[in-house]
Design a protein around this motif. Sequence first.
Motif, PDB file in Angstrom:
ATOM      1  N   THR A   1     -28.023 -36.383  -3.252  1.00  6.44           N
ATOM      2  CA  THR A   1     -28.995 -35.738  -4.144  1.00  6.44           C
ATOM      3  C   THR A   1     -29.046 -36.429  -5.505  1.00  6.44           C
ATOM      4  OG1 THR A   1     -28.528 -33.636  -3.057  1.00  6.44           O
ATOM      5  CG2 THR A   1     -29.650 -33.510  -5.176  1.00  6.44           C
ATOM      6  N   LEU A   2     -27.875 -36.836  -5.999  1.00  8.04           N
ATOM      7  CA  LEU A   2     -27.828 -37.476  -7.325  1.00  8.04           C
ATOM      8  C   LEU A   2     -28.447 -38.870  -7.318  1.00  8.04           C
ATOM      9  CD1 LEU A   2     -24.255 -36.721  -8.771  1.00  8.04           C
ATOM     10  CD2 LEU A   2     -26.428 -35.711  -9.468  1.00  8.04           C
ATOM     11  N   GLN A   3     -28.226 -39.605  -6.250  1.00  6.68           N
ATOM     12  CA  GLN A   3     -28.597 -41.028  -6.269  1.00  6.68           C
ATOM     13  C   GLN A   3     -29.900 -41.371  -5.554  1.00  6.68           C
ATOM     14  OE1 GLN A   3     -27.210 -43.576  -8.030  1.00  6.68           O
ATOM     15  NE2 GLN A   3     -26.117 -41.898  -9.019  1.00  6.68           N
ATOM     16  N   THR A   4     -30.386 -40.492  -4.693  1.00  6.33           N
ATOM     17  CA  THR A   4     -31.584 -40.848  -3.931  1.00  6.33           C
ATOM     18  C   THR A   4     -32.835 -41.070  -4.808  1.00  6.33           C
ATOM     19  OG1 THR A   4     -32.731 -40.444  -1.842  1.00  6.33           O
ATOM     20  CG2 THR A   4     -32.361 -38.536  -3.228  1.00  6.33           C
ATOM     21  N   PRO A   5     -32.950 -40.419  -5.981  1.00  8.39           N
ATOM     22  CA  PRO A   5     -34.118 -40.746  -6.827  1.00  8.39           C
ATOM     23  C   PRO A   5     -34.127 -42.209  -7.282  1.00  8.39           C
ATOM     24  CG  PRO A   5     -33.058 -38.727  -7.591  1.00  8.39           C
ATOM     25  CD  PRO A   5     -32.144 -39.342  -6.569  1.00  8.39           C
ATOM     26  N   TYR A   6     -32.920 -42.800  -7.393  1.00  8.49           N
ATOM     27  CA  TYR A   6     -32.831 -44.187  -7.883  1.00  8.49           C
ATOM     28  C   TYR A   6     -32.846 -45.188  -6.731  1.00  8.49           C
ATOM     29  CZ  TYR A   6     -31.138 -41.410 -11.769  1.00  8.49           C
ATOM     30  OH  TYR A   6     -31.020 -40.461 -12.736  1.00  8.49           O
ATOM     31  N   PHE A   7     -32.353 -44.749  -5.579  1.00  2.00           N
ATOM     32  CA  PHE A   7     -32.248 -45.655  -4.423  1.00  2.00           C
ATOM     33  C   PHE A   7     -32.866 -44.981  -3.196  1.00  2.00           C
ATOM     34  CE2 PHE A   7     -28.512 -46.273  -7.191  1.00  2.00           C
ATOM     35  CZ  PHE A   7     -28.806 -47.560  -7.645  1.00  2.00           C
TER      36      PHE A   7
ATOM     37  N   ALA B   1     -21.461 -43.100  -9.161  1.00  2.49           N
ATOM     38  CA  ALA B   1     -21.361 -44.242 -10.064  1.00  2.49           C
ATOM     39  C   ALA B   1     -21.090 -45.514  -9.281  1.00  2.49           C
ATOM     40  CB  ALA B   1     -20.256 -43.992 -11.086  1.00  2.49           C
ATOM     41  N   ARG B   2     -20.275 -45.405  -8.256  1.00  2.00           N
ATOM     42  CA  ARG B   2     -19.975 -46.582  -7.443  1.00  2.00           C
ATOM     43  C   ARG B   2     -21.248 -47.106  -6.778  1.00  2.00           C
ATOM     44  NH1 ARG B   2     -15.785 -49.327  -4.784  1.00  2.00           N
ATOM     45  NH2 ARG B   2     -16.678 -50.337  -2.972  1.00  2.00           N
ATOM     46  N   ILE B   3     -22.068 -46.194  -6.275  1.00  2.00           N
ATOM     47  CA  ILE B   3     -23.333 -46.608  -5.653  1.00  2.00           C
ATOM     48  C   ILE B   3     -24.236 -47.276  -6.694  1.00  2.00           C
ATOM     49  CG2 ILE B   3     -25.493 -45.711  -4.686  1.00  2.00           C
ATOM     50  CD1 ILE B   3     -23.674 -43.618  -3.203  1.00  2.00           C
ATOM     51  N   ALA B   4     -24.313 -46.673  -7.870  1.00  2.00           N
ATOM     52  CA  ALA B   4     -25.155 -47.229  -8.930  1.00  2.00           C
ATOM     53  C   ALA B   4     -24.686 -48.626  -9.328  1.00  2.00           C
ATOM     54  CB  ALA B   4     -25.149 -46.295 -10.136  1.00  2.00           C
TER      55      ALA B   4
ATOM     56  N   ALA C   1     -25.131 -51.270  -6.396  1.00  2.00           N
ATOM     57  CA  ALA C   1     -26.530 -51.657  -6.215  1.00  2.00           C
ATOM     58  C   ALA C   1     -26.919 -52.723  -7.226  1.00  2.00           C
ATOM     59  CB  ALA C   1     -27.426 -50.442  -6.366  1.00  2.00           C
ATOM     60  N   ARG C   2     -26.208 -52.749  -8.350  1.00  2.00           N
ATOM     61  CA  ARG C   2     -26.489 -53.768  -9.372  1.00  2.00           C
ATOM     62  C   ARG C   2     -25.541 -54.950  -9.261  1.00  2.00           C
ATOM     63  NH1 ARG C   2     -27.522 -49.430 -13.415  1.00  2.00           N
ATOM     64  NH2 ARG C   2     -25.437 -49.738 -14.196  1.00  2.00           N
ATOM     65  N   GLY C   3     -24.706 -54.932  -8.222  1.00  2.00           N
ATOM     66  CA  GLY C   3     -23.800 -56.063  -8.015  1.00  2.00           C
ATOM     67  C   GLY C   3     -22.615 -56.082  -8.955  1.00  2.00           C
TER      68      GLY C   3
ATOM     69  N   MET D   1     -26.992 -41.118   4.018  1.00  2.00           N
ATOM     70  CA  MET D   1     -25.790 -40.286   3.931  1.00  2.00           C
ATOM     71  C   MET D   1     -24.553 -41.127   4.247  1.00  2.00           C
ATOM     72  SD  MET D   1     -26.017 -37.089   3.016  1.00  2.00           S
ATOM     73  CE  MET D   1     -24.835 -36.059   3.875  1.00  2.00           C
ATOM     74  N   GLU D   2     -24.737 -42.110   5.132  1.00  2.00           N
ATOM     75  CA  GLU D   2     -23.635 -42.999   5.485  1.00  2.00           C
ATOM     76  C   GLU D   2     -23.160 -43.795   4.252  1.00  2.00           C
ATOM     77  OE1 GLU D   2     -22.028 -42.984   8.298  1.00  2.00           O
ATOM     78  OE2 GLU D   2     -20.710 -44.593   7.576  1.00  2.00           O
ATOM     79  N   ASP D   3     -24.111 -44.269   3.445  1.00  2.00           N
ATOM     80  CA  ASP D   3     -23.759 -44.976   2.195  1.00  2.00           C
ATOM     81  C   ASP D   3     -22.920 -44.063   1.293  1.00  2.00           C
ATOM     82  OD1 ASP D   3     -25.352 -47.153   2.945  1.00  2.00           O
ATOM     83  OD2 ASP D   3     -27.128 -46.324   1.935  1.00  2.00           O
TER      84      ASP D   3
END
Length: 162
Positions: free
Chosen positions: A25-31, A147-150, A153-155, A36-38
């Motif tokens: 829910t937190l990250q799907t607006p950005y990605f 935060a890890r996903i964010a 995603a930016r490398g 769900m697996e991610d």
Amino acid sequence: MKEKIISELKGRGIALDKISEIVFTLQTPYFPYLTMEDCHEAIGAVLKKREVQHAILTGLALDVLAEKDMLPEPLLSIIKNDESLYGIDEILALAITNVYGSIGLTSFGYLDKTKMGIIGELNNVKHRQVNTFTDDLVAAIAAAASARIAHSARGDIAASED
Ligand code: MG
């Protein structure tokens, strides 16, 4: 150790899927392609970190000891009543979010306010179960995984880092 943490959380009624839902829910607006697996993978990476494991073990133990009336007073009453001015539950949770910098911190603040999903459920359980530390730990795990996903995603996070 990671498996031990996962089973301790399960023992407290917290399935990792519930935390994944918050991360999603937190990250799907950005990605928009996030799965769900991610989210599940990001949580797994967070739970591998030693400082995260230590914070979780400490917080869960304090809640369990409070449930059993095994802490000394006045700490017992403070933790059992989840006194709003105590604040050490949030401080401990910051040991988790700190691993992933400012995005972890701001996401934690947001979750602490909104009490999304299972965080709200934990916060509302007042009978028998003490979740004074548990709800903040869950919010921190979700915030750190977000935060890890964010960052990844930016490398920002090297592939070898875990
Ligand atoms: Mg709390």
